[in-house]
Structures are given as C-alpha cells and as structure tokens.
Scaffold this motif. Structure first.
Motif, short mmCIF file in Angstrom:
data_model
loop_
_atom_site.label_atom_id
_atom_site.label_comp_id
_atom_site.label_asym_id
_atom_site.label_seq_id
_atom_site.Cartn_x
_atom_site.Cartn_y
_atom_site.Cartn_z
N MET A 1 0.84 -1.20 0.00
CA MET A 1 0.00 0.00 0.00
C MET A 1 0.87 1.24 0.00
SD MET A 1 -3.01 1.10 2.69
CE MET A 1 -1.84 1.47 3.98
N THR A 2 0.54 2.25 -0.82
CA THR A 2 1.28 3.50 -0.87
C THR A 2 0.35 4.64 -0.50
OG1 THR A 2 0.70 4.03 -3.17
CG2 THR A 2 2.54 2.53 -2.82
N THR A 3 0.89 5.86 -0.44
CA THR A 3 0.05 7.02 -0.13
C THR A 3 -0.87 7.37 -1.30
OG1 THR A 3 1.86 8.48 -0.84
CG2 THR A 3 1.67 8.01 1.51
N GLU A 4 -0.74 6.66 -2.41
CA GLU A 4 -1.70 6.84 -3.51
C GLU A 4 -2.87 5.88 -3.39
OE1 GLU A 4 -1.74 9.26 -6.02
OE2 GLU A 4 -0.32 10.05 -4.57
N SER A 5 -2.86 5.04 -2.37
CA SER A 5 -4.01 4.18 -2.05
C SER A 5 -4.21 4.23 -0.54
CB SER A 5 -3.77 2.75 -2.53
OG SER A 5 -2.61 2.21 -1.96
N VAL A 6 -5.36 4.72 -0.13
CA VAL A 6 -5.60 5.05 1.27
C VAL A 6 -6.81 4.28 1.80
CG1 VAL A 6 -6.15 6.92 2.89
CG2 VAL A 6 -4.61 7.35 0.96
N PRO A 7 -6.70 3.62 2.96
CA PRO A 7 -7.88 3.00 3.56
C PRO A 7 -8.78 4.05 4.20
CG PRO A 7 -5.96 2.66 4.97
CD PRO A 7 -5.47 3.35 3.73
N ILE A 8 -10.03 4.08 3.77
CA ILE A 8 -11.04 4.93 4.39
C ILE A 8 -11.99 4.00 5.13
CG2 ILE A 8 -12.85 6.64 4.07
CD1 ILE A 8 -11.53 7.56 1.54
N LEU A 9 -11.97 4.03 6.44
CA LEU A 9 -12.77 3.14 7.26
C LEU A 9 -14.18 3.70 7.43
CD1 LEU A 9 -10.12 2.47 10.06
CD2 LEU A 9 -10.55 1.11 7.99
N MET A 10 -15.19 2.87 7.15
CA MET A 10 -16.57 3.30 7.28
C MET A 10 -17.21 2.64 8.51
SD MET A 10 -19.81 2.97 4.64
CE MET A 10 -19.91 1.18 4.80
N TYR A 11 -17.48 3.46 9.52
CA TYR A 11 -18.20 3.02 10.71
C TYR A 11 -19.63 3.56 10.68
CZ TYR A 11 -13.72 1.78 12.95
OH TYR A 11 -12.50 1.22 13.26
N HIS A 12 -20.49 2.93 11.46
CA HIS A 12 -21.84 3.44 11.66
C HIS A 12 -22.05 3.62 13.17
CE1 HIS A 12 -22.26 2.19 7.47
NE2 HIS A 12 -23.35 2.95 7.42
N SER A 13 -22.72 2.67 13.79
CA SER A 13 -23.00 2.74 15.22
C SER A 13 -21.83 2.19 16.04
CB SER A 13 -24.28 1.93 15.52
OG SER A 13 -24.45 1.74 16.89
N VAL A 14 -21.54 2.88 17.14
CA VAL A 14 -20.63 2.35 18.16
C VAL A 14 -21.48 2.18 19.42
CG1 VAL A 14 -18.50 2.70 19.46
CG2 VAL A 14 -18.71 3.61 17.14
N ALA A 15 -21.77 0.94 19.77
CA ALA A 15 -22.76 0.71 20.83
C ALA A 15 -22.52 -0.61 21.53
CB ALA A 15 -24.17 0.72 20.24
N ARG A 16 -22.83 -0.64 22.83
CA ARG A 16 -22.76 -1.90 23.56
C ARG A 16 -23.95 -2.79 23.21
NH1 ARG A 16 -18.55 -1.72 26.65
NH2 ARG A 16 -17.82 0.24 27.57
N VAL A 17 -25.14 -2.18 23.13
CA VAL A 17 -26.35 -2.93 22.78
C VAL A 17 -27.04 -2.19 21.63
CG1 VAL A 17 -28.49 -3.97 23.62
CG2 VAL A 17 -26.58 -3.63 25.20
N PRO A 18 -26.62 -2.42 20.39
CA PRO A 18 -27.22 -1.72 19.25
C PRO A 18 -28.64 -2.21 18.98
CG PRO A 18 -25.72 -3.40 18.48
CD PRO A 18 -25.58 -3.37 19.98
N SER A 19 -29.39 -1.43 18.25
CA SER A 19 -30.71 -1.87 17.82
C SER A 19 -30.56 -3.02 16.83
CB SER A 19 -31.47 -0.72 17.15
OG SER A 19 -30.85 -0.37 15.91
N ALA A 20 -31.64 -3.75 16.62
CA ALA A 20 -31.61 -4.85 15.66
C ALA A 20 -31.26 -4.35 14.27
CB ALA A 20 -32.96 -5.57 15.65
N ALA A 21 -31.73 -3.15 13.94
CA ALA A 21 -31.51 -2.60 12.60
C ALA A 21 -30.06 -2.22 12.35
CB ALA A 21 -32.41 -1.39 12.37
N THR A 22 -29.32 -1.88 13.42
CA THR A 22 -27.93 -1.44 13.26
C THR A 22 -26.92 -2.48 13.72
OG1 THR A 22 -27.87 -0.38 15.45
CG2 THR A 22 -28.63 0.97 13.59
N GLN A 23 -27.39 -3.62 14.18
CA GLN A 23 -26.50 -4.64 14.76
C GLN A 23 -25.32 -4.98 13.85
OE1 GLN A 23 -26.74 -6.39 17.75
NE2 GLN A 23 -25.00 -7.71 17.29
N GLY A 24 -25.60 -5.32 12.60
CA GLY A 24 -24.54 -5.79 11.70
C GLY A 24 -23.48 -4.75 11.42
N LEU A 25 -23.88 -3.49 11.33
CA LEU A 25 -22.95 -2.42 11.00
C LEU A 25 -22.48 -1.65 12.23
CD1 LEU A 25 -24.48 -1.00 7.69
CD2 LEU A 25 -22.39 -2.34 7.97
N SER A 26 -22.70 -2.22 13.39
CA SER A 26 -22.21 -1.59 14.61
C SER A 26 -20.87 -2.21 15.00
CB SER A 26 -23.21 -1.80 15.75
OG SER A 26 -23.23 -3.17 16.13
#
Length: 267
Positions: A1-26
């Motif tokens: 990996m070089t500075t011409e290819s950059v990881p952009i991390l995509m987060y959604h919810s940060v939660a101890r007990v997320p809702s059912a709708a956000t569980q997978g992307l939390s």
C-alpha cells in the motif's frame, strides 16, 4: 500500500447494545478502542475527508507516510458517547456524515434506526476536530429520486449543517453507498467538494473526488481482519460476498429506475 491508495474506514454505530436494525454495521466500544490502538501502534495518521481530497486535488503537499480516514455515517449517539473520548485520547481526526432529518432536534423527521446525536453533541464533535459532512436529509437511495427530490435532499442537508455549525459542509457520503453520474453531478452543484461511496476497496486519486471508496467495519470484523483492511491486504477476498450481492442488487435497481422513468414519461 502507498500514499496513492488510502484506507477509508466506514463506521456506523458504536454501541454496547445496538438496535436490531444497526446490529450488523455496529462495533462494540471495546473493539473500536482496540482498533484505534492498532492504528496508533502501526503509525497511521488519520486525516479528515477534506484533508485527503485537498492533497489529491492540488498536490501542493504530500500525504503522511501511512494515511487513514476514520468516517462515521448517519449520526448515532454512540459516536459521541464512545468514539469521541477514544479519538481525543489518540489525537485522531475523523469525519462524521450526518443525515440531518435523523438527528434529534427541530429537524427530526423520524425514521432513525437507533438513538441519534443531537446538535449540541455534533457541535462538540466538531469542536474536537471532527469534520462534519452531509449524508442527505432523510437517508434515501439518491439515485432513485426525481431531480427535484434529489436537490431537496442535498440542499436541505447542506443548509441545516451550515445553520447549526456556521459553515457549509465540504464533504458528502452517499446513503447506502449508491450514486450515479446524475447524483454525483448534483452533489457537486450543491457545493460539496468531495464525496465518498462504499465499494469496499482502497481509495485512490484516480477514482475522482466524488467516488472515493471505503471499507466497511462491522460487528464481525475481528482483530486480524481489521489489520488486513488497514494494510490493504486481501480486501477483495474479505468482501467477495458483498460484491456479488451488490452487483445483483445494482441490476435490480437499474431496472426499477428504468420502469419509474417510463411511468413518469407516460404521465
């Protein structure tokens, strides 16, 4: 990996007990804290979306040796409760993309999937160094909207963020990652300087400022997988199933869009 290819991390919810709708992307607060420790230990330098795009647009200065972007979509309350203290501890920049009609307060239109930020919390995140970007007003599939509805979603989001924070947002993230040439052009016309998709790949300058790719971090992202993602290793294999599903759904959505256009033309 070089500075011409950059990881952009995509987060959604940060939660101890997320809702059912956000569980997978939390992600759990403990996992998020460990992931930020990995970035620090491995010498990554987090940038905002605007910072990365500005370097790639002008080439007036170089990127740091190991750049990374930490981004959050939608505007879940856990970003303030759990992520902000960790980011502050490490001195990490981040970008929060808000769906303005989902946040708690006077503009709330309903439809949010879990407890959301309020505007005081958004301002605290901005004061701590987070870039606040747009994510539409009500989080629809933008490429399925009429031109009038699309312009409303973009302008309403832009104007509310500007009113609440005192400055127009410069960056945008497409809800669900969906865009089209028309959507990207309207995003540009609305005044956004750059926009993020999903794509589950590293971001590269050649993708252009309105189609930069991100990689998804979710509840099932283990420690080893996270290290591979930020190193740019085996991303295609990690997201092979996602890409197959995305291609199939893209065909379905294009067919649905063609039908809608045909119906409108007969009216």
């Amino acid at each position: 990996m070089t500075t011409e290819s950059v990881p952009i991390l995509m987060y959604h919810s940060v939660a101890r007990v997320p809702s059912a709708a956000t569980q997978g992307l939390s992600v759990s607060p403990d996992d998020f804290e460990r992931q930020m420790e990995v970035l620090g230990e491995q010498g990554f330098t987090p940038l905002t979306t605007a910072q990365l795009a500005a370097v790639w647009r002008t080439r007036e200065k170089a990127l740091p040796e190991r750049p990374v972007l930490i981004t959050f979509d939608d505007g879940y309350e856990g970003v303030h409760r759990y992520a902000l203290p960790v980011l502050a501890k490490h001195g990490f920049a981040s970008t929060l993309f808000v769906s303005t009609g989902w946040l708690r307060g006077e503009y709330d239109t309903g439809g949010a999937l879990d407890r959301m930020l309020d505007w005081d919390q958004v301002r605290e995140l901005a004061a701590a160094g987070a870039e606040i970007g747009g994510h539409s007003h009500t989080h629809p599939e933008l490429d399925q909207l009429s031109d009038d509805a699309l312009r409303f979603e973009l302008r309403r989001c832009r104007d509310i963020v500007a009113d609440q924070l005192g400055t127009r947002p410069a960056s945008f993230a497409y809800p669900y990652g969906y865009s089209s040439r028309r959507v990207r052009e309207r995003v540009r016309e609305t005044g956004f300087r750059q926009a993020l998709a999903v794509g589950n790949g590293l971001a590269r300058r050649a993708q252009g400022p309105y189609a930069l790719r991100r990689v998804t971090v979710r509840r099932t992202t283990g420690a080893e997988e996270f290290e591979r993602l930020v190193a740019g290793r085996a991303i295609g294999r990690n997201f092979a199933k996602d890409r197959t599903l995305t291609k199939g759904y893209a065909l379905f959505r294009r067919a649905r869009q063609v039908r809608r256009k045909a119906i409108r033309s007969r009216v």
